[in-house]
Design a protein around this motif. Structure first.
Motif, short mmCIF file in Angstrom:
data_model
loop_
_atom_site.label_atom_id
_atom_site.label_comp_id
_atom_site.label_asym_id
_atom_site.label_seq_id
_atom_site.Cartn_x
_atom_site.Cartn_y
_atom_site.Cartn_z
N ALA A 193 -83.40 57.94 39.93
CA ALA A 193 -84.56 58.27 40.78
C ALA A 193 -84.93 59.74 40.66
CB ALA A 193 -84.26 57.91 42.23
N GLY A 194 -86.21 60.01 40.39
CA GLY A 194 -86.68 61.38 40.27
C GLY A 194 -86.79 61.87 38.84
N ILE A 238 -88.08 66.33 35.57
CA ILE A 238 -87.93 65.83 36.93
C ILE A 238 -89.29 65.77 37.61
CG2 ILE A 238 -86.89 66.34 39.19
CD1 ILE A 238 -84.55 67.58 37.74
N ASP A 239 -89.51 64.72 38.36
CA ASP A 239 -90.76 64.54 39.12
C ASP A 239 -90.99 65.79 39.98
OD1 ASP A 239 -92.72 63.84 41.00
OD2 ASP A 239 -92.12 61.72 40.93
N PRO A 240 -92.23 66.38 39.90
CA PRO A 240 -92.49 67.58 40.69
C PRO A 240 -92.17 67.43 42.17
CG PRO A 240 -94.28 67.19 39.13
CD PRO A 240 -93.37 66.00 39.05
N GLU A 241 -92.34 66.23 42.71
CA GLU A 241 -92.03 66.02 44.13
C GLU A 241 -90.52 66.09 44.39
OE1 GLU A 241 -93.75 62.41 45.45
OE2 GLU A 241 -95.84 63.03 45.07
N GLN A 242 -89.72 65.92 43.32
CA GLN A 242 -88.27 65.94 43.47
C GLN A 242 -87.67 67.30 43.09
OE1 GLN A 242 -86.32 63.52 44.65
NE2 GLN A 242 -88.06 62.14 45.02
N ILE A 249 -79.58 66.20 39.17
CA ILE A 249 -78.70 66.57 38.06
C ILE A 249 -77.28 66.08 38.32
CG2 ILE A 249 -77.64 68.51 36.86
CD1 ILE A 249 -80.53 68.05 36.05
N ALA A 250 -76.81 66.25 39.55
CA ALA A 250 -75.46 65.80 39.89
C ALA A 250 -75.32 64.29 39.76
CB ALA A 250 -75.10 66.24 41.31
N GLU A 251 -76.36 63.55 40.14
CA GLU A 251 -76.33 62.09 40.03
C GLU A 251 -76.29 61.66 38.57
OE1 GLU A 251 -78.89 58.19 41.62
OE2 GLU A 251 -79.33 60.22 42.38
N ILE A 252 -77.03 62.37 37.71
CA ILE A 252 -76.99 62.06 36.28
C ILE A 252 -75.60 62.31 35.71
CG2 ILE A 252 -77.88 62.69 34.00
CD1 ILE A 252 -80.52 63.43 35.38
#
Length: 313
Positions: free
Chosen positions: A226-227, A252-256, A264-267
């Motif tokens: 997501a993002g 990354i989505d500008p809103e994110q 980044i941590a989730e990836i």
């Protein structure tokens, strides 16, 4: 003691046992080969000698890998494992050529062999090799260094079976040309193992993508977070047989953007969980990228030229 330290300690213990057993086997086969006039037994002794060298090199590489990373060697000494594996493979191949030349001469002019004594010594060598292989087998699947040493020992065990079979044939028939034929059989075992180890070590030294990694699949998994809008300029390589690294630019989505650290941590967590990529360097924004190919083509640049470097997040 950490889990990784415990694994290294167990591997080292296995190497020490294997070195001790292989040393005894080498001594027995050298003396036995000279006593029985068996080229096959001497060829197997040469194989055992290279086994011993491989084990010593592998243990030295494992010891070096424990040294800490420094500002001069930021990856530490983990690559020493791969160099040891490459040396092992090259020496195996060189030994195979030498044995083949000797076997050809023996096939042209067979010589009498004390086949009964040869048989007994080969049985002793087989037992020693199987015990040594047992100590290394547990870590041979996921560590190239251990695998190369394991292949040395296992190949010698298989060669010992051939020597045993040849001893039986010569005892029953007196057909001494079998001694040379067994030596050729040993060459085939050595050559096959050498080529495999050299190919795998060379792939790692050339920063090749690890065999268990599909770059396209990894890219799709990253875009599934997501993002994330897209991913490009991706590189994946192995530091050694059990440490995989990846670097990439992530749009990354500008809103994110305020949550960039979380994305980044989730990836990174996904990469380690699903692909065993334990060292990832991910850039969350790359406004200077003019093109966005999945695989970035690298080009030589003169020192001091205006490169395309980015700070890493």
């Amino acid at each position: 003691m950490s889990a990784h330290g415990g694994v290294d300690r167990n591997i080292s213990r296995g190497f020490l046992f294997a070195i001790a057993l292989t040393s005894v086997t080498l001594l027995a086969e050298v003396i036995g080969g000279l006593w029985t006039n068996s080229l096959a037994l001497l060829a197997d002794a040469a194989h055992v000698f290279m086994d011993l060298l491989a084990l010593v090199l592998s243990l030295a590489a494992l010891t070096l890998a424990r040294l800490p990373a420094t500002d001069r060697r930021t990856y530490g000494w983990h690559r020493a494992e791969i160099f040891a594996s490459l040396i092992n493979g090259v020496t195996l191949l060189a030994m195979a050529v030498g044995i083949l030349l000797e076997a050809w001469e023996r096939l042209q002019a067979p010589e009498p062999v004390k086949s009964r004594e040869m048989f007994v010594i080969a049985v002793i060598g087989l037992v020693m090799n199987l015990v040594a292989a047992r100590f290394l087998h547990g870590h041979s699947h996921d560590d190239l260094n251990v695998r190369s040493a394991f292949l040395h020992v296992l190949g010698d065990a298989i060669a010992s079976v051939g020597v045993i079979a040849g001893g039986l044939v010569m005892m029953l028939t007196g057909w001494y040309v079998v001694d040379g034929l067994i030596s050729v059989f040993i060459v085939l075992i050595i050559g096959w193992g050498a080529v495999r180890v050299i190919r795998e070590a060379g792939h790692i030294l050339l920063e090749g993508v690890p065999p268990h990694i599909d770059i396209g699949e990894v890219a799709e998994s990253i875009k599934g977070i997501a993002g994330v809008l897209d991913v490009h300029h991706i590189h994946c390589w192995s530091i050694c047989s059990h440490i995989t690294s990846l670097s990439a630019h992530v749009d990354i989505d500008p809103e994110q953007r305020p949550q960039q650290g979380r994305v980044i941590a989730e990836i990174a967590d996904m990469l380690e969980r699903d692909y065993s990529i334990s060292h990832s360097t991910l850039q969350g924004e790359c406004s200077r990228c003019e093109t966005v190919p999945l695989i970035q083509q690298l080009h030589h640049r003169s020192p001091g030229s205006d490169g395309h470097g980015h700070d890493q997040s």
